[in-house]
Enzyme design. Sequence first.
Site, short mmCIF file in Angstrom:
data_model
loop_
_atom_site.label_atom_id
_atom_site.label_comp_id
_atom_site.label_asym_id
_atom_site.label_seq_id
_atom_site.Cartn_x
_atom_site.Cartn_y
_atom_site.Cartn_z
CG ASP A 33 -0.18 0.06 2.54
OD1 ASP A 33 0.80 -0.69 2.68
OD2 ASP A 33 -0.56 0.84 3.44
CD GLU B 136 4.29 1.01 6.92
OE1 GLU B 136 5.05 1.30 7.85
OE2 GLU B 136 3.94 1.86 6.05
#
Lengths: 455, 455
Positions: free
Chosen positions: B84, B148
């Site tokens: 991400d 994250e």
Amino acid sequence: MNVRLKEWVAIKSDSGDHTKWGEVETMLNMAAERIKKMGGKVELADAGTHQLPSGETVLLPPVILAEFAKDPKKATLCIYGHVDVQPAKMEDGWATDPFNLTEIKGNLYGRGATDNKGPVLAWLHAVESYQATKKIPVNIKLIIEGLEEVGSYGLFKLIKKRRDSFFADVDFIVISDNVWATTTPALTYGTRGSSYFFVEIEGPKLDLHSGVYGGSIQEPMADLIALLGSLLDHTGKIQVVGVSDDVTPLTEDERKLYDNISFDLEEMKNVVGVKHFLQDTKEEVLMARWRYPSLSIHGVEGAFSDPGSKTIIPRKVTGKFSIRQVPNMDPPDVERKVKEHLEQVFSTLNSPNRLKVTATVGAKPWVANLQDSQYVAGQKAVKDVFGVEPEFIREGSTIPIAQTFQEETGKSVMMLPISGHDDGEHSQNEKISRYNYIEGTKLFAAYFYELSLLH
Amino acid sequence: MNVRLKEWVAIKSDSGDHTKWGEVETMLNMAAERIKKMGGKVELADAGTHQLPSGETVLLPPVILAEFAKDPKKATLCIYGHVDVQPAKMEDGWATDPFNLTEIKGNLYGRGATDNKGPVLAWLHAVESYQATKKIPVNIKLIIEGLEEVGSYGLFKLIKKRRDSFFADVDFIVISDNVWATTTPALTYGTRGSSYFFVEIEGPKLDLHSGVYGGSIQEPMADLIALLGSLLDHTGKIQVVGVSDDVTPLTEDERKLYDNISFDLEEMKNVVGVKHFLQDTKEEVLMARWRYPSLSIHGVEGAFSDPGSKTIIPRKVTGKFSIRQVPNMDPPDVERKVKEHLEQVFSTLNSPNRLKVTATVGAKPWVANLQDSQYVAGQKAVKDVFGVEPEFIREGSTIPIAQTFQEETGKSVMMLPISGHDDGEHSQNEKISRYNYIEGTKLFAAYFYELSLLH
């Protein structure tokens, strides 16, 4: 008589948004028409232009300068008022439409009811009441503006310009644009001045991550906290050397004025929601609010201020505080002392950051002489109408108009409020009570009479 | 090989907005397909649910748990990465489309190029390079997540749950999700922890006018400034008694690590834009950022924070600060000491206001043992590929993943960055250089080899 107030309140003469000053002009024209109908001579005086923060220059609404037929044997009283209002919307929490005057249990609710359309109309009604019966005992002049709520743009220049014409034959200036301190009628003889300070600390080129840089950077926010923390002790005493030196000493006569004020300390604690004030007695609390200086820290610009958490080291922060000033403090002198103080403290921090202290042009404090015939007349008029001695009060906040009139015209100035202490000026559900509106009108009429006796 | 990075960067897998987690899942599926094509066995492990601040509960995207064919004679390395990214828009000031990987003068610009899609692909390329020639010398496992950037929701629970299954046979865990400190390759062996504090002072029932009440009220903002001012001295030293007591003493061996770091103090002053740091030498500055605690004051909520001036006494203000923590400080212990300190200072203010101190659950600091074979292997691999000794560095900021892996699995953890110190992760124009991407892939391959020799 509240039919007229209803008409006036219906005009949305909110001066906060300059694109809507057309409504302010409509309101000024309506007031001018009323005065003309009463036989007054009205000038819509050009107030000049004003530069907005955007840089745009706008034409200001005019100021009403009016007078009634003059008898050279009589004293001349100039009445100040304003017909613009603060913004108001139902969504803000009004119980009734703020622009539809609504009577509930003896109170007339509406924006401007007490600040300041009601009192302006009360003055006109007092004049009319004489016109209906006998000759009015003083000569009346009126100065009515439409931008009081945004800072009276253009007004002070106009006063200066007309000092030797419109104001030349004025003996007294009276203002009814504040509120009683308690439920007892009052004469207001002083206001505090104010200077507003910006303490800017600029450090790194950019905001930094506190994880990456924390511990290696002398943070602007830490410098600022140290500076702001040096201004006051926890008793509220200002720590800037010399700043309170010029405060007029308290005399025994002045101290006695405080004994008569029916201020209830316990009730005020409940209203404000504090366990105790910084002072223990009613007199000390009132003096702290009215006749001694104070310093308030309002906030910080440039630091993180939203809810939640953010781990930034802000690169530039600006602390904001103001000092309320009292006679005979001089704002430029106070500003110099504050700057010196902050620079001195900053020099002890060995900081790589840059300090810049700026102050807005300070408003001067004002205090009147209670021996002026205005105050004697006001005191008698309150006794005539209400059967009690007035409270002699001050305003802790800045109302520059009184000081400006006194300084620019050299005339005696008095503030003669008829608004209740709980009228909520500037707030939701602003009101004037029917009692204050009617008895206030009587007070103004009695005041004309008492003033004429003393002249 | 940058064709694959171009494909990955094109997926807008910004995890910041949960309504767009579909893109994150697309990205995870694309990564899973790539691993399967390489012969890996992939599980898309259920990460559970998460409660949003709104109260809504959402299903989390899965976490990739993958492994390649295992040889029981070889060491097993588990590689962590995330696919991400932070948000990115042209309007933020990107010179090129952030989701179209663009090469300019040897740099590959795009969101996620360096954080963390580039490094994840570099790991896969390192594995592939072995697959094309000879057997890979270590067993490889992968754990790849898609959240994250928002705090790895669900990940830590999953790690705990799989401790005795997926992680049971893992010998080493390696993370490549940070940057070099200079232009020299680095091994990262520590991160600071952090606790975030909210100091709320609540006073009057309502915001008060500083003119009307100033001088009579013990203002919440003045109390807060006094509290915040008690936390630090102007050298940056934390004044909370006992808070730094547990800091691991500096050993001579550790001190020597700092000598080798090619950090240029003068250049850093220019980059940050400060005349001087709180410390005088390179070593002291780096230690202040990496191995000593720090305290940063981030801001104030509830006070006036807009441009311009406002003369309010805010009724409730909340100061916010954080303390970066280092081994062997313990966040709950630090939080207790900070609360005691603030309560003690507050008691000296004789304030009628209410103090409330809260802290977010603190992240623990992390430090690895440089004698672990991972670090020896990493050091050799850097020498093999770059011909220089790596710098042994720490991160001043909190990267909870390393500490979590170490604590939950009991395995050796290393951070092995391949991203440049100027890659601009989280910023506009994020990039990875072609050099770092290719040499980084070689570094990973060499690291597999060196690790196998030591096992």
